[in-house]
Design a protein around this motif. Sequence first.
Motif, PDB file in Angstrom:
ATOM      1  N   TYR A  49      -6.947  -1.411  -9.638  1.00  0.00           N
ATOM      2  CA  TYR A  49      -7.565  -1.643  -8.345  1.00  0.00           C
ATOM      3  C   TYR A  49      -8.309  -2.970  -8.346  1.00  0.00           C
ATOM      4  O   TYR A  49      -8.602  -3.540  -9.407  1.00  0.00           O
ATOM      5  N   SER A  95      -2.008   0.788  -2.115  1.00  0.00           N
ATOM      6  CA  SER A  95      -2.916   1.808  -1.618  1.00  0.00           C
ATOM      7  C   SER A  95      -4.226   1.169  -1.197  1.00  0.00           C
ATOM      8  O   SER A  95      -4.595   0.113  -1.712  1.00  0.00           O
ATOM      9  N   ALA A  96      -4.935   1.808  -0.297  1.00  0.00           N
ATOM     10  CA  ALA A  96      -6.227   1.298   0.141  1.00  0.00           C
ATOM     11  C   ALA A  96      -7.179   2.439   0.426  1.00  0.00           C
ATOM     12  O   ALA A  96      -6.777   3.538   0.827  1.00  0.00           O
ATOM     13  N   ARG A  97      -8.442   2.125   0.230  1.00  0.00           N
ATOM     14  CA  ARG A  97      -9.498   3.084   0.543  1.00  0.00           C
ATOM     15  C   ARG A  97     -10.613   2.332   1.246  1.00  0.00           C
ATOM     16  O   ARG A  97     -11.031   1.259   0.795  1.00  0.00           O
ATOM     17  N   TYR A 103     -11.494   3.578  -6.918  1.00  0.00           N
ATOM     18  CA  TYR A 103     -10.877   4.878  -7.140  1.00  0.00           C
ATOM     19  C   TYR A 103      -9.689   4.736  -8.078  1.00  0.00           C
ATOM     20  O   TYR A 103      -9.076   3.677  -8.170  1.00  0.00           O
ATOM     21  N   ALA A 106      -4.892   9.221  -7.006  1.00  0.00           N
ATOM     22  CA  ALA A 106      -4.067   9.044  -5.809  1.00  0.00           C
ATOM     23  C   ALA A 106      -4.631   9.831  -4.629  1.00  0.00           C
ATOM     24  O   ALA A 106      -4.554   9.395  -3.479  1.00  0.00           O
ATOM     25  N   ASP A 108      -7.551  10.157  -3.734  1.00  0.00           N
ATOM     26  CA  ASP A 108      -8.710   9.492  -3.123  1.00  0.00           C
ATOM     27  C   ASP A 108      -8.310   8.326  -2.232  1.00  0.00           C
ATOM     28  O   ASP A 108      -9.176   7.670  -1.650  1.00  0.00           O
ATOM     29  N   SER A 109      -7.025   8.055  -2.145  1.00  0.00           N
ATOM     30  CA  SER A 109      -6.561   6.968  -1.297  1.00  0.00           C
ATOM     31  C   SER A 109      -6.575   7.377   0.166  1.00  0.00           C
ATOM     32  O   SER A 109      -6.274   8.520   0.501  1.00  0.00           O
ATOM     33  N   ASP A 110      -6.921   6.434   1.027  1.00  0.00           N
ATOM     34  CA  ASP A 110      -6.901   6.684   2.465  1.00  0.00           C
ATOM     35  C   ASP A 110      -5.575   6.257   3.088  1.00  0.00           C
ATOM     36  O   ASP A 110      -5.146   6.834   4.105  1.00  0.00           O
ATOM     37  N   TYR A 111      -4.957   5.250   2.523  1.00  0.00           N
ATOM     38  CA  TYR A 111      -3.753   4.679   3.117  1.00  0.00           C
ATOM     39  C   TYR A 111      -2.736   4.338   2.030  1.00  0.00           C
ATOM     40  O   TYR A 111      -3.115   3.952   0.915  1.00  0.00           O
ATOM     41  N   TRP A 112      -1.461   4.442   2.418  1.00  0.00           N
ATOM     42  CA  TRP A 112      -0.363   4.138   1.493  1.00  0.00           C
ATOM     43  C   TRP A 112       0.641   3.212   2.143  1.00  0.00           C
ATOM     44  O   TRP A 112       0.942   3.356   3.330  1.00  0.00           O
TER      45      TRP A 112
END
Length: 122
Positions: A49, A95-97, A103, A106, A108-112
């Motif tokens: 990350y 991925s993004a949070r 984080y 997986a 805990d990710s908000d977006y893929w």
Amino acid sequence: VQLQASGGGLVQAGASLRLSCTASGRTFSNLVMAWFRQAPGKEREFVGYIKWSGTTSYADSVKARFAISRDNAKSTVYLQMNGLKPEDTAVYYCSARGGALAYRRAGDSDYWGQGTQVTVSS
């Protein structure tokens, strides 16, 4: 947030690849960006990350070979992969949070993003 990843391909062992992921729909500075990968028959696993500040962290399996960077002006994050091995073969996901907390899980990710295939031949 929409994440668009690109840059995968088929390479030989020892080669390098750079993946890119461009984010849209939310202020990039409010996102911690990460890369995960998933090999056939295996769970999705953390690769690394990068925070807005540029602070990075990596899985032990890639630490000495991969590097994540981000261009905040372009809302883009990169995964530079050097010394690729056959065991690096997987679909790589951007991925993004939201927020500032890093984080590694997986879940805990908000977006893929949609994933990009990386295949390393021996």
